[in-house]
Scaffold this motif. Structure first.
Motif, PDB file in Angstrom:
ATOM      1  N   GLN A 159      42.102  42.955  38.379  1.00 22.06           N
ATOM      2  CA  GLN A 159      41.561  43.989  39.263  1.00 22.06           C
ATOM      3  C   GLN A 159      41.597  45.363  38.598  1.00 22.06           C
ATOM      4  N   GLU A 160      42.712  45.653  37.921  1.00 17.34           N
ATOM      5  CA  GLU A 160      42.837  46.936  37.222  1.00 17.34           C
ATOM      6  C   GLU A 160      41.792  47.071  36.119  1.00 17.34           C
ATOM      7  N   ILE A 161      41.662  46.030  35.295  1.00 13.92           N
ATOM      8  CA  ILE A 161      40.708  46.068  34.183  1.00 13.92           C
ATOM      9  C   ILE A 161      39.279  46.146  34.702  1.00 13.92           C
ATOM     10  N   ARG A 162      38.986  45.412  35.760  1.00 15.71           N
ATOM     11  CA  ARG A 162      37.637  45.423  36.313  1.00 15.71           C
ATOM     12  C   ARG A 162      37.282  46.805  36.861  1.00 15.71           C
ATOM     13  N   ALA A 163      38.241  47.464  37.519  1.00 12.32           N
ATOM     14  CA  ALA A 163      37.991  48.803  38.058  1.00 12.32           C
ATOM     15  C   ALA A 163      37.681  49.793  36.938  1.00 12.32           C
ATOM     16  N   GLN A 164      38.463  49.723  35.846  1.00 15.95           N
ATOM     17  CA  GLN A 164      38.219  50.612  34.710  1.00 15.95           C
ATOM     18  C   GLN A 164      36.860  50.331  34.064  1.00 15.95           C
ATOM     19  N   THR A 165      36.540  49.043  33.932  1.00 11.05           N
ATOM     20  CA  THR A 165      35.283  48.653  33.302  1.00 11.05           C
ATOM     21  C   THR A 165      34.094  49.066  34.164  1.00 11.05           C
TER      22      THR A 165
END
Length: 245
Positions: A159-165
């Motif tokens: 979820q964290e990586i997807r939000a940044q991406t």
């Protein structure tokens, strides 16, 4: 009296329709700008996986349904015991799919023949959070029971990586639009629309992004370890529409 009541109701309805018509003209819907640009921005983030998810399937067969179930129970008990020995937490082990069916002999032209046996199929999902124990888990599983086994490499930071991406994808879309319009001597206007695109190529985790494994898990069979985590890719695509000045 009845006629007067009817006329009163009719007059009230006419007044309401008149007010609605007045409001509609007083607040017209904003026209869409006919001069606009639509672009898609895509961003990709590579990350080392920190979790292995095992999908284990066992199948037993016997002419006696009771016996087929007993054999299946023994396999499941052995698998669950192995997960405990390996220190995998109970909440990371889930027994799911169960299928019990009758199998028949197949005759020359594909018709069902005589009864052959019962089969019992079960599936277990195991989350291995210490990926350094890959070989130990794989060895323990295949020793515990006859099975079909596959795995996926995942990240607990999805979820964290997807939000940044996602934010990088939005910036990419804006940069692309500005470059295209600037090359023609124009300028971007107001933002009209923004939405995330569904990725159909790599099997999306949801409607907006995808995760795929890009490095296989097996290395040289003669080495100390047969596991190489490689990396997985989190990809997000965003569609954006701007007006033009």
């Amino acid at each position: 009296m009845k006629l007067q009541s009817t006329l009163f109701v009719f007059s009230a309805l006419l007044c309401m329709l008149g007010l609605s018509s007045t409001n509609a003209h007083a607040h017209p819907e904003a026209p869409r700008d006919s001069r606009y640009i639509s672009v898609t921005g895509t961003a990709l983030t590579r990350i080392t996986p920190d979790m292995v998810v095992w999908h284990v399937v066992t199948t037993t067969a016997n002419k006696s349904l009771v016996r087929a179930k007993e054999q299946s129970d023994s396999q499941m008990q052995a698998i669950l015991a192995t997960t405990r020995e390996l220190g995998i937490q109970p909440e990371d082990v889930q027994t799911g799919f169960l299928d019990v069916r009758k199998e028949y002999e197949e005759e020359e032209y594909g018709q069902w023949g005589d009864f052959k046996e019962f089969t019992v199929t079960r599936e277990v999902t195991i989350k291995q959070r210490d990926i350094s124990q890959y070989d130990a888990v794989l060895t323990g599983l295949v020793k515990s029971a006859d099975m079909e086994v596959r795995h996926t490499l995942e990240t607990t930071r999805l979820q964290e990586i997807r939000a940044q991406t996602r934010l990088r994808a939005v910036s990419s879309a804006k940069d692309k639009a500005e470059a295209m319009v600037g090359a023609l001597g124009g300028k971007l206007g107001d933002l009209h629309m923004i939405m995330e695109h569904q990725d159909m190529i790599y099997g999306s985790l949801d409607a907006n992004s995808s995760v795929r494994e890009i490095t296989g898990p097996f290395g040289d069979s003669g080495s100390a370890s047969t596991f190489a985590p490689g990396s997985i890719e989190v990809e997000v695509s965003v569609g954006v529409e701007f007006g033009l000045k």
